[in-house]
Design an enzyme around this catalytic site. Structure first.
Site, PDB file in Angstrom:
ATOM      1  N   ARG A 150       0.840  -1.205   0.000  1.00 32.90           N
ATOM      2  CA  ARG A 150       0.000   0.000   0.000  1.00 32.90           C
ATOM      3  C   ARG A 150       0.869   1.247   0.000  1.00 32.90           C
ATOM      4  O   ARG A 150       0.620   2.189  -0.787  1.00 32.90           O
ATOM      5  CB  ARG A 150      -0.933  -0.012   1.202  1.00 32.90           C
ATOM      6  CG  ARG A 150      -1.673   1.294   1.405  1.00 32.90           C
ATOM      7  CD  ARG A 150      -2.812   1.201   2.410  1.00 32.90           C
ATOM      8  NE  ARG A 150      -2.455   0.679   3.720  1.00 32.90           N
ATOM      9  CZ  ARG A 150      -3.319   0.560   4.748  1.00 32.90           C
ATOM     10  NH1 ARG A 150      -4.585   0.906   4.582  1.00 32.90           N
ATOM     11  NH2 ARG A 150      -2.929   0.077   5.913  1.00 32.90           N
ATOM     12  N   TYR A 203       3.211   4.486  13.864  1.00 35.02           N
ATOM     13  CA  TYR A 203       3.464   3.302  14.678  1.00 35.02           C
ATOM     14  C   TYR A 203       4.941   2.905  14.645  1.00 35.02           C
ATOM     15  O   TYR A 203       5.598   3.016  13.610  1.00 35.02           O
ATOM     16  CB  TYR A 203       2.640   2.117  14.170  1.00 35.02           C
ATOM     17  CG  TYR A 203       1.206   2.077  14.626  1.00 35.02           C
ATOM     18  CD1 TYR A 203       0.678   3.013  15.501  1.00 35.02           C
ATOM     19  CD2 TYR A 203       0.357   1.074  14.173  1.00 35.02           C
ATOM     20  CE1 TYR A 203      -0.643   2.963  15.908  1.00 35.02           C
ATOM     21  CE2 TYR A 203      -0.974   1.011  14.577  1.00 35.02           C
ATOM     22  CZ  TYR A 203      -1.463   1.958  15.444  1.00 35.02           C
ATOM     23  OH  TYR A 203      -2.769   1.908  15.842  1.00 35.02           O
ATOM     24  N   ARG A 216      -7.499   8.333  11.328  1.00 36.84           N
ATOM     25  CA  ARG A 216      -8.534   7.743  12.182  1.00 36.84           C
ATOM     26  C   ARG A 216      -9.937   8.059  11.674  1.00 36.84           C
ATOM     27  O   ARG A 216     -10.866   7.287  11.910  1.00 36.84           O
ATOM     28  CB  ARG A 216      -8.378   8.229  13.619  1.00 36.84           C
ATOM     29  CG  ARG A 216      -7.049   7.869  14.265  1.00 36.84           C
ATOM     30  CD  ARG A 216      -6.867   6.373  14.394  1.00 36.84           C
ATOM     31  NE  ARG A 216      -5.582   6.046  15.021  1.00 36.84           N
ATOM     32  CZ  ARG A 216      -5.107   4.817  15.159  1.00 36.84           C
ATOM     33  NH1 ARG A 216      -5.798   3.786  14.702  1.00 36.84           N
ATOM     34  NH2 ARG A 216      -3.949   4.607  15.730  1.00 36.84           N
ATOM     35  N   GLU A 323     -13.752  -4.754  15.930  1.00 34.65           N
ATOM     36  CA  GLU A 323     -13.434  -3.484  15.275  1.00 34.65           C
ATOM     37  C   GLU A 323     -14.753  -2.874  14.802  1.00 34.65           C
ATOM     38  O   GLU A 323     -15.653  -3.591  14.354  1.00 34.65           O
ATOM     39  CB  GLU A 323     -12.487  -3.690  14.094  1.00 34.65           C
ATOM     40  CG  GLU A 323     -12.152  -2.423  13.325  1.00 34.65           C
ATOM     41  CD  GLU A 323     -11.054  -2.638  12.297  1.00 34.65           C
ATOM     42  OE1 GLU A 323     -10.030  -3.261  12.643  1.00 34.65           O
ATOM     43  OE2 GLU A 323     -11.230  -2.201  11.133  1.00 34.65           O
TER      44      GLU A 323
END
Length: 332
Positions: A150, A203, A216, A323
């Site tokens: 990606r 991260y 987010r 999730e």
């Protein structure tokens, strides 16, 4: 040009078909033939709605469509919805790269090429589904391979992998091709982050050689509307999983994270009234079907009026049991 999300969609309504920008076929039943871009998400439904369900983004204006090299798209004004599938097994693999990595990079290159050609360069929301998400190939988990591919696709199209990135989710399915759906527009979305969490694109390397590329949430602005598109959200605080093995506690933590993102959106919204989780649509992904009653109880305590759909899928980390993604619309 307005946009609204329908749950579920009636495939027999011919007039409504003509006003669909694109959508999703969820479930394990045979494919339903529709004339619009439809992402096939091969996951069991858990909410008693049968073997399959259609969800669709509906517009109130004229549409145009196209397809090329496995990518199917439909456009209405300054918005576009597209779906692309790639068969990993057909990929040629250079030394040192996996088929999934190559397939992921190819999908994102095709996506950005189309959007540039259409003059709609701004991604708002992406849905990624890949089989065997936790499988190991060439010494690396497949989800982490996907993140590498990606990011390569973003970089090859001169798109940043930090900061102004779209909302997204990435879930594991038991079978089927790598499939990606995307919603884009002429104007940039406003990316949102969660103050309770480290941005995913920041991260540390313990989560793989390439961080995930998503915000987010994002605020998008079809004509006369404000859309809040919340990424797949789980029981993560900072960058670490919380409440391993406890689905109830994970679901409560997830709801806290969703509320934190909604609060961020309300701090910069253009609409007169605020977004409210109770008035939004929620799609819940459960690792184990047996957890449905517990998760539904927790969600309904917080959001008794939300439109709720539950499916079984593998969350991107093996220690995450649930999730939830969300969407909401307000006039502005």
């Amino acid at each position: 040009m307005s946009l609204r999300h329908l749950l579920p969609f009636d495939a027999s309504d011919c007039q409504a078909q003509a006003q669909v920008l694109g959508g999703f076929a969820l479930g394990v039943a045979p494919d339903v033939a529709v004339p619009w871009p439809c992402q096939r998400v091969r996951v069991p439904l858990l909410d008693g709605s049968g073997d399959s369900c259609l969800e669709a983004w509906q517009v109130d204006g004229a549409v145009s469509s196209g397809q090329a090299d496995g990518l199917v798209w439909r456009r209405s004004g300054d918005m576009l919805f597209g779906v692309i599938e790639v068969d990993e097994a057909a990929m040629a693999v250079p030394d040192g790269h996996s088929r999934l990595e190559r397939a992921s990079a190819q999908i994102y290159r095709q996506m950005f090429t189309l959007l540039d050609q259409q003059g709609l360069p701004h991604l708002w929301r992406i849905w990624n589904y890949l089989p065997d998400i936790h499988g190991q190939e060439m010494g690396l988990e497949r989800y982490r391979q996907f993140n590498v591919g990606r990011a390569e696709g973003f970089a090859s199209a001169a798109r940043s992998v930090v900061g102004r990135v779209p909302a997204a989710c990435a879930l594991g399915v038991r079978q089927g091709p790598l499939t990606v759906a995307f919603l884009a527009g002429a104007s940039p979305a406003v990316p949102l982050e969660n103050p309770r969490q480290l941005s995913a694109f920041r991260y540390p390397q313990r989560y793989g050689p390439q961080s995930p590329t998503f915000a987010r949430a994002a605020l998008a602005y079809p004509d006369g509307q404000e859309w809040l598109l919340v990424s797949g959200t789980a029981s993560i605080v900072g960058h670490e999983t919380r409440h391993a093995g406890d689905v109830r506690a994970q679901c409560h933590e997830t709801m806290e994270n969703l509320q934190a993102v909604v609060d961020q959106a309300n701090g910069c919204r253009r609409s007169v009234r605020p977004f409210d989780l109770d008035g939004m649509g929620l799609r819940v992904y459960l690792r184990h079907a047996r957890d449905l009653d517990v998760v539904r109880e927790v969600v309904r305590e917080r959001c008794p009026g939300a439109a709720l759909g539950c499916v079984q899928a593998d969350v991107c980390r093996e220690d995450l049991l649930v999730e939830i993604e969300a969407w909401g619309v307000l006039p502005c």
